[in-house]
Design an enzyme around this catalytic site. Structure first.
Site, PDB file in Angstrom:
ATOM      1  CG  ASN A   1      -5.950  11.149 -16.239  1.00 50.65           C
ATOM      2  OD1 ASN A   1      -4.785  10.896 -16.536  1.00 50.65           O
ATOM      3  ND2 ASN A   1      -6.564  10.567 -15.228  1.00 50.65           N
TER       4      ASN A   1
ATOM      5  CD  GLU B   1      -1.987   5.950 -10.828  1.00 51.25           C
ATOM      6  OE1 GLU B   1      -3.124   5.393 -10.895  1.00 51.25           O
ATOM      7  OE2 GLU B   1      -1.739   7.049 -11.318  1.00 51.25           O
TER       8      GLU B   1
ATOM      9  CB  CYS C   1      -6.569   6.668 -11.673  1.00 54.59           C
ATOM     10  SG  CYS C   1      -5.340   7.715 -10.906  1.00 54.59           S
TER      11      CYS C   1
ATOM     12  CD  GLU D   1       3.920   7.329 -10.072  1.00 56.03           C
ATOM     13  OE1 GLU D   1       4.379   6.749 -11.066  1.00 56.03           O
ATOM     14  OE2 GLU D   1       3.016   8.186 -10.135  1.00 56.03           O
TER      15      GLU D   1
END
Length: 405
Positions: free
Chosen positions: A75, A176, A210, A385
């Site tokens: 994505n 993640e 997400c 991150e």
């Protein structure tokens, strides 16, 4: 990357259907991580600790963890690489990138640019593979003793498999994983701002991020007004089409399986009493194109409120009290992002602290930025991150004691 922004963006649109304007934005976002971590490399500070003995000196060093395996999703096929690789390279690690099987070309294009930029051979490596070989390649990366670090962005189910593989050699791991983001609109909210935030948070990349909102919780006093304005905004501002068409805001979903999941969630909700306010079916363009959809009269018993849809579906749940909304929001076993709209300062502090997520947007629907730590709690992952914290995921701390002085 910025010199090749247009070409890189067109690769993204060709690979996953993302509207070209969004793809261009992703390239700018991607490049920002390389710039950020290039600057952070000079701030990998060690430490000097006062020793308890006069003849000793105590130092703390930070050293690269070693070879990092980077496993990325389709994505954001560029940004999810640079957010990880930028930090790894700045820390002094070499990387092996395993891009999603749907979007290998973006990773390979970055490899070519790395060569042009003078990155030495063997520092940035790309291992594309077919869908059939993905599991086997992932297992090798997670079990090979030469790999010291795994960083993965993707589904919670896949993340758990990789964690089991990595446990055998006790690798450093960053995950993640999936989200199920709540978007709460309280009676005190500015409804127009909430609608604008909802539109951005839900339908970016056709709902395939997400941190996309997956559940809208709207307080009873403004519920009807919000649903009406949200539906009008969807119908006016969202345009389904080819990603290369300038007016397109909603491209196709990634594959047939993704479309079927959206259909399944809608069918389940309607069968239990939900109402389709707008959308609700495949678009006339056919194949993987789906109408942006808004559902009302939704309950927590419906599938769309129990699992991540990852598509252009916005289910709205009506609630009465703040405690009820927080309880519904926190009922999920994941906690990546959460959003809420309120103009009550005390309520803002209460809810921001009570939401069980790694990132909270207060009166904001888009919260990702290079300066801020990205990551979740519960089954949404491990580590962070971006930001000043992101580089620590690729560093080991070594204590050195100098004696006999």
């Amino acid at each position: 990357m910025m010199e090749n922004k247009e070409e890189l963006a067109r690769i993204i649109t060709a690979e996953n259907g993302k509207p070209l304007k969004e793809a261009q934005g992703e390239i700018v976002y991607s490049a920002s991580f390389l710039e950020w971590f290039a600057e952070e490399a000079r701030r990998i500070y060690g430490d000097v600790i006062p020793a308890s003995a006069k003849d000793r000196r105590v130092l703390v060093l930070k050293q690269p963890v070693g070879v990092a395996a980077i496993i990325t999703p389709w994505n954001f096929p560029s940004a999810m690489i640079t957010r990880k690789v930028g930090a790894a390279l700045a820390a002094g690690c070499t990387v092996v990138v395993k891009p999603a099987e749907d979007t290998p070309l973006s990773a390979l294009a970055l490899g070519e640019l790395a060569n042009q930029a003078g990155i030495p051979a063997g520092v940035y490596n790309v291992v594309p593979c077919s869908r059939q070989q993905t599991a086997a390649v992932g297992e090798v990366l997670c079990t090979d003793p030469l790999v010291s670090k795994i960083s993965f962005t993707g589904s919670t189910a896949t993340g758990k498999i990789l964690l089991r593989h990595a446990a055998g050699t006790v690798k450093r791991v960053s995950m993640e994983l999936g989200g199920h983001a709540p978007f709460i609109v309280f009676d005190s909210a500015n409804v127009d701002r909430a609608v604008a935030g909802a539109l951005a948070s839900k339908y970016r990349n056709s709902g395939q991020t997400c941190v996309c909102t997956n559940r809208f919780l709207v307080q009873k006093g403004i519920h009807d007004e919000f649903v009406e304005k949200f539906a009008k905004a969807i119908e006016k501002e969202l345009h389904v089409g080819n990603g290369f068409d300038a007016k397109t805001t909603q491209g196709p979903l990634i594959n047939e399986k993704a479309v079927e999941k959206v259909e399944k969630h809608i069918k389940d909700a309607v069968s239990q009493g939900a109402s389709v306010v707008t959308g609700g079916k495949r678009h006339s363009l056919g194949k993987n194109f789906f109408e942006p959809t808004l559902l009302s009269n939704v309950t927590t018993k419906m599938l769309c409120t129990q699992e991540e849809t990852f598509g252009p579906l916005a289910p709205v749940i009506k609630f009465e009290t703040e405690a009820e909304a927080v309880a519904i929001a926190n009922a999920a076993n994941v906690g990546l992002a959460g959003y809420f709209y309120s103009q009550d300062p005390a309520q803002i502090w209460r809810v921001a602290e009570q939401l069980e997520v790694g990132m909270v947007g207060v009166n904001e629907g888009i919260i990702s930025s290079v300066e801020c730590p990205f990551g979740g709690v519960k089954e949404s992952g491990l580590g962070r991150e971006g930001s000043k914290y992101g580089i620590d995921e690729y560093l080991e701390i070594k204590y050195v004691c100098l004696g006999g002085l």
